[in-house]
Write a protein that holds these residues in place. Sequence first.
Motif, short mmCIF file in Angstrom:
data_model
loop_
_atom_site.label_atom_id
_atom_site.label_comp_id
_atom_site.label_asym_id
_atom_site.label_seq_id
_atom_site.Cartn_x
_atom_site.Cartn_y
_atom_site.Cartn_z
N PRO A 86 0.76 -1.13 0.10
CA PRO A 86 -0.04 0.05 0.16
C PRO A 86 0.84 1.21 -0.03
CG PRO A 86 -0.64 -1.47 1.74
CD PRO A 86 0.41 -2.04 1.11
N GLN A 87 0.43 2.46 -0.37
CA GLN A 87 0.93 3.78 -0.42
C GLN A 87 1.78 3.97 0.92
OE1 GLN A 87 1.45 5.20 -3.26
NE2 GLN A 87 1.86 7.39 -2.64
N ILE A 88 2.91 4.30 0.94
CA ILE A 88 3.56 4.36 2.07
C ILE A 88 3.36 5.98 2.79
CG2 ILE A 88 5.85 4.73 3.34
CD1 ILE A 88 6.85 2.71 1.15
N THR A 89 2.74 5.71 3.99
CA THR A 89 2.40 6.92 4.52
C THR A 89 3.13 7.02 6.08
OG1 THR A 89 0.53 6.01 5.70
CG2 THR A 89 0.08 7.02 3.93
N ARG A 90 3.84 5.93 6.37
CA ARG A 90 4.86 6.04 7.64
C ARG A 90 6.18 6.59 7.20
NH1 ARG A 90 5.05 0.76 10.24
NH2 ARG A 90 4.31 -0.12 8.26
N GLN A 248 14.94 4.40 -4.84
CA GLN A 248 14.15 4.58 -5.76
C GLN A 248 12.89 3.77 -5.83
OE1 GLN A 248 16.18 4.53 -10.02
NE2 GLN A 248 17.83 3.90 -8.36
N VAL A 249 12.67 2.88 -5.26
CA VAL A 249 11.75 1.99 -4.68
C VAL A 249 10.51 2.37 -3.79
CG1 VAL A 249 10.61 -0.15 -3.97
CG2 VAL A 249 12.45 -0.27 -5.59
N LEU A 250 11.40 3.25 -2.72
CA LEU A 250 10.54 3.83 -1.73
C LEU A 250 10.00 5.05 -1.94
CD1 LEU A 250 13.23 3.07 1.11
CD2 LEU A 250 10.65 1.92 0.84
N VAL A 251 10.65 5.93 -2.84
CA VAL A 251 10.20 7.26 -3.44
C VAL A 251 8.88 6.83 -4.21
CG1 VAL A 251 10.66 9.13 -4.82
CG2 VAL A 251 12.23 8.35 -3.16
N GLU A 252 8.91 5.85 -5.40
CA GLU A 252 7.79 5.43 -6.04
C GLU A 252 6.47 5.10 -5.19
OE1 GLU A 252 6.79 2.99 -10.02
OE2 GLU A 252 8.40 4.46 -9.83
N LEU A 253 6.69 4.54 -4.18
CA LEU A 253 5.87 4.02 -3.22
C LEU A 253 5.35 5.01 -2.17
CD1 LEU A 253 7.18 0.46 -2.18
CD2 LEU A 253 5.10 0.87 -3.31
N GLY A 254 5.89 6.19 -2.57
CA GLY A 254 5.38 7.36 -1.71
C GLY A 254 5.92 7.73 -0.49
N ALA A 255 7.15 7.24 -0.03
CA ALA A 255 7.73 7.55 1.25
C ALA A 255 8.26 8.93 1.07
CB ALA A 255 9.00 6.62 1.40
N LYS A 256 7.96 9.56 2.26
CA LYS A 256 8.45 10.95 2.48
C LYS A 256 9.56 11.05 3.30
CE LYS A 256 5.37 12.78 -0.59
NZ LYS A 256 5.77 13.60 -1.77
N ASP A 257 9.69 10.24 4.17
CA ASP A 257 10.81 10.57 5.26
C ASP A 257 11.32 8.89 5.47
OD1 ASP A 257 12.02 10.41 7.81
OD2 ASP A 257 10.41 11.23 8.83
N ILE A 258 12.71 9.22 5.02
CA ILE A 258 13.44 7.92 5.02
C ILE A 258 14.69 8.13 5.51
CG2 ILE A 258 14.70 6.32 3.39
CD1 ILE A 258 12.79 7.46 1.28
N GLU A 259 14.86 6.95 6.40
CA GLU A 259 16.54 7.18 7.26
C GLU A 259 17.13 5.82 6.77
OE1 GLU A 259 16.03 7.72 11.54
OE2 GLU A 259 15.73 5.28 11.73
N ILE A 260 18.36 5.62 6.53
CA ILE A 260 19.18 4.75 5.93
C ILE A 260 20.39 4.46 7.18
CG2 ILE A 260 20.57 3.90 4.14
CD1 ILE A 260 19.72 6.44 2.59
N VAL A 261 20.28 2.98 7.42
CA VAL A 261 21.05 2.37 8.35
C VAL A 261 22.09 1.74 7.73
CG1 VAL A 261 21.39 1.13 10.29
CG2 VAL A 261 19.16 2.71 10.17
N GLY A 262 23.39 1.73 7.96
CA GLY A 262 24.29 0.86 7.35
C GLY A 262 24.73 1.10 6.02
N MET A 263 24.61 2.50 5.34
CA MET A 263 24.99 2.50 3.88
C MET A 263 26.46 3.30 4.14
SD MET A 263 23.16 4.36 0.90
CE MET A 263 23.45 6.23 1.71
#
Length: 325
Positions: A86-90, A248-263
């Motif tokens: 489903p569209q990501i809202t969290r 790219q996947v997360l943005v397409e799914l609608g994510a607006k707040d992303i934090e990246i661990v381990g990159m």
Amino acid sequence: MTIQEYLLHSNSDAFSSRRKWQLLTGRFTGRLNRPLSKMIWPRSQKHLRHFDHEYSFTRDKIGSLSAVFFKQTQLIRSIPVHEILPQITRPVTLVTTGPSALDYDWESLRRSGRMIVTVTGGTKFLQDRGFNPELLVVTDPDFCKLNGFHIRDAAGIPLVIEYRSAAAAHRYFPTSLDHRRVSLIERVNKWYGIPELSHESLCSMNRESGSPFVIPDNTTDRLGRLGWSNRLALGFYPSSTVAFVALQVLVELGAKDIEIVGMDLGGTHSVYANALPSKLQQTYSTIILPSFFSMKSALAGRGIRIKNLSPVSPLPTEIFCLNPN
């Protein structure tokens, strides 16, 4: 011609014929030697030379991959990326597999209620800490050959996977695609069964298509890894790290707040066993850094927040300033 029209209307007769030749000659030679492979596959289709041609794929009405077949028997139907969840809202935490993930505050994440997404071998690492990711992203066929058990053992978790990786995962770990939602994706200009375009032709088609891809000017990368895709149904850009594809996947799914661990983008270690040798340091300045600048250009002003939590990542913090005041 648009990219969608190119994907739908490219003549597949030549590809089908060459695929049959490879299957036939492979029966007599075992593994095709390089000169023979070059004779069968021209330069414009060389991205298919080492593909397992017992697998095949079909396309849907918009041109994206719709199903995977093994020896003409359908294995799975592909779900479009924008429908895999489903569209990501969290808020989302993207867990990658660099060693700095070992020192992350996992109890804080447990209390946060953030959605968790991971890549390659990150699922077991998370499950050992009491988390079950909601999405897994895989784009490396070599990982699937050696470490595809990570995909198999992450049963039930929705999977976004590159088509050659899907074939390798099934070949070496036959149940890895079973009983789960799967979305097949393919690299921009390395499409299944379709000749590669020149850089000029790709840019022209991109403009005709409404510019779904952000393609850097004057790129010297002959493998076409640099860029950003705003429409994964038409292809993704790989950079040199699966984390970039996951974004790219997360943005397409609608994510607006992303934090990246381990990159961490360096070193030779990973949080999972049997990790393949890393080439991230060799490609950082030529591929990875320019890729993230393409991301910055594509996402500027769109209200998307991305934060890289790795304390050792060489990426400059300015890349993640997407919404300047």
